[in-house]
Design an enzyme around this catalytic site. Structure first.
Site, PDB file in Angstrom:
ATOM      1  N   LYS A  13     -35.057   4.568  49.072  1.00 47.68           N
ATOM      2  CA  LYS A  13     -36.472   4.442  49.450  1.00 47.68           C
ATOM      3  C   LYS A  13     -37.387   4.447  48.227  1.00 47.68           C
ATOM      4  CE  LYS A  13     -36.925   8.155  51.982  1.00 47.68           C
ATOM      5  NZ  LYS A  13     -35.591   8.734  52.088  1.00 47.68           N
ATOM      6  N   ARG A 127     -27.339  10.297  41.529  1.00 48.27           N
ATOM      7  CA  ARG A 127     -28.737   9.949  41.210  1.00 48.27           C
ATOM      8  C   ARG A 127     -29.207  10.759  39.994  1.00 48.27           C
ATOM      9  NH1 ARG A 127     -32.977   9.930  45.974  1.00 48.27           N
ATOM     10  NH2 ARG A 127     -32.045  11.930  46.507  1.00 48.27           N
ATOM     11  N   ARG A 174     -30.179  18.427  54.290  1.00 44.92           N
ATOM     12  CA  ARG A 174     -31.160  17.331  54.292  1.00 44.92           C
ATOM     13  C   ARG A 174     -30.710  16.195  55.204  1.00 44.92           C
ATOM     14  NH1 ARG A 174     -30.853  16.541  48.249  1.00 44.92           N
ATOM     15  NH2 ARG A 174     -32.280  14.779  48.382  1.00 44.92           N
TER      16      ARG A 174
HETATM   17  P1  AMP Z   1     -37.600  13.617  48.819  1.00 44.47           P
HETATM   18  O1  AMP Z   1     -37.884  13.435  47.374  1.00 44.47           O
HETATM   19  O2  AMP Z   1     -38.381  12.681  49.706  1.00 44.47           O
HETATM   20  O3  AMP Z   1     -36.118  13.613  49.130  1.00 44.47           O
HETATM   21  O4  AMP Z   1     -38.133  15.091  49.209  1.00 44.47           O
HETATM   22  C1  AMP Z   1     -37.585  16.241  48.603  1.00 44.47           C
HETATM   23  C2  AMP Z   1     -37.872  17.442  49.470  1.00 44.47           C
HETATM   24  O5  AMP Z   1     -39.289  17.645  49.577  1.00 44.47           O
HETATM   25  C3  AMP Z   1     -37.389  17.337  50.914  1.00 44.47           C
HETATM   26  O6  AMP Z   1     -36.010  17.683  51.062  1.00 44.47           O
HETATM   27  C4  AMP Z   1     -38.315  18.333  51.623  1.00 44.47           C
HETATM   28  O7  AMP Z   1     -37.897  19.668  51.369  1.00 44.47           O
HETATM   29  C5  AMP Z   1     -39.640  18.130  50.870  1.00 44.47           C
HETATM   30  N1  AMP Z   1     -40.466  17.093  51.551  1.00 44.47           N
HETATM   31  C6  AMP Z   1     -40.759  15.852  51.087  1.00 44.47           C
HETATM   32  N2  AMP Z   1     -41.520  15.185  51.975  1.00 44.47           N
HETATM   33  C7  AMP Z   1     -41.705  16.021  53.029  1.00 44.47           C
HETATM   34  C8  AMP Z   1     -42.369  15.907  54.275  1.00 44.47           C
HETATM   35  N3  AMP Z   1     -42.976  14.767  54.648  1.00 44.47           N
HETATM   36  N4  AMP Z   1     -42.363  16.986  55.101  1.00 44.47           N
HETATM   37  C9  AMP Z   1     -41.751  18.126  54.754  1.00 44.47           C
HETATM   38  N5  AMP Z   1     -41.078  18.302  53.607  1.00 44.47           N
HETATM   39  C10 AMP Z   1     -41.037  17.256  52.749  1.00 44.47           C
END
Ligand code: AMP
Length: 221
Positions: A13, A127, A174
């Site tokens: 993404k 990654r 996750r």
């Molecule tokens: P990502 O980089 O999108 O994988 O996000 C890393 C972590 O940030 C996730 O595993 C969540 O703990 C937190 N996070 C990111 N976006 C959200 C969201 N929209 N709602 C809640 N937690 C989020």
């Protein structure tokens, strides 16, 4: 133009969003990146968010939704935004609709990236991200490694593994949360007629950059 990137962790993404953002000049807004920046800088928001992120759990809506609302109200996103990592639950999607309505905007396009499950864990483990918060480039040491090992091609800063990518329990959590809470958004946006699903997979030799290229070509038509 409000675009949303959907898809499990490790589908690419961030990479697709970054490439589209570069080409169309609309900023990529990654809630994960915003949280990580705050964690690095040890801000009160970062310290609170880290309690959830380090375990692979979602940061509560009381923190996440106002943060996104502020970004969407800011000058930075006046032409639009590519939301990467938000919304992640139906409640967040509904709150996003309310925020956008107040701003006289709407969700224009949702890109749903899919990758075979067996590839996802490996992609997270391989990654690497740039440590320079202004750059944030993402690499994969198997699929698209940097030219010089451990160094960002774009800015020359060291690369590192994300803390939540090196913890197998956090990875599992996750992916579970994605299945439980986020995957229903696919139906939500399909019903609104704005969903576009794209496969990203080494097994079919279709990578994030190909998907991004096609989407940009279509947007430019
Ligand atoms: P990502 O980089 O999108 O994988 O996000 C890393 C972590 O940030 C996730 O595993 C969540 O703990 C937190 N996070 C990111 N976006 C959200 C969201 N929209 N709602 C809640 N937690 C989020």
């Amino acid at each position: 133009m409000i675009m949303i990137m959907l898809g499990a962790q490790g589908t690419g993404k961030g990479t697709v969003a970054g490439l589209i953002s570069e080409k169309i000049g609309i900023p990529q807004i990654s809630t994960g990146d915003i949280f990580r920046k705050n964690i690095n800088e040890k801000t009160p928001l970062g310290i609170e968010a880290d309690k959830y992120i380090s375990k692979g759990n979602l940061v509560p809506d009381e923190i996440t939704v106002p943060l996104v609302e502020n970004v969407l109200k800011s000058e930075e996103t006046k032409e639009g935004a590519i939301l990467d990592g938000f919304p992640r639950t139906l409640e967040q999607a509904e709150k996003l609709d309310e925020i956008l309505k107040r701003l006289n905007k709407k969700v224009d396009m949702v890109i749903n990236l899919t990758t075979p499950k067996e590839e996802l864990i490996d992609r997270m483990l391989t990654r690497r991200v740039c440590t320079n918060q202004e750059c944030k480039a993402t690499y994969n040491i198997k699929l698209h490694p940097p030219v010089k090992e451990g160094i960002c091609d774009k800015c020359g800063s060291p690369l590192k593994q994300r803390a939540d990518d090196s913890d197998s329990e956090a990875i599992k959590r996750r992916l579970e949360i994605y299945e439980e809470k986020t995957s229903s958004l696919v139906e939500f946006y399909r019903n609104k007629g704005v969903l576009r699903t794209e496969k990203v997979s080494i097994s079919i030799n279709r990578m994030a950059k190909d998907v991004a290229k096609e989407i940009v070509e279509e947007l430019n038509k």
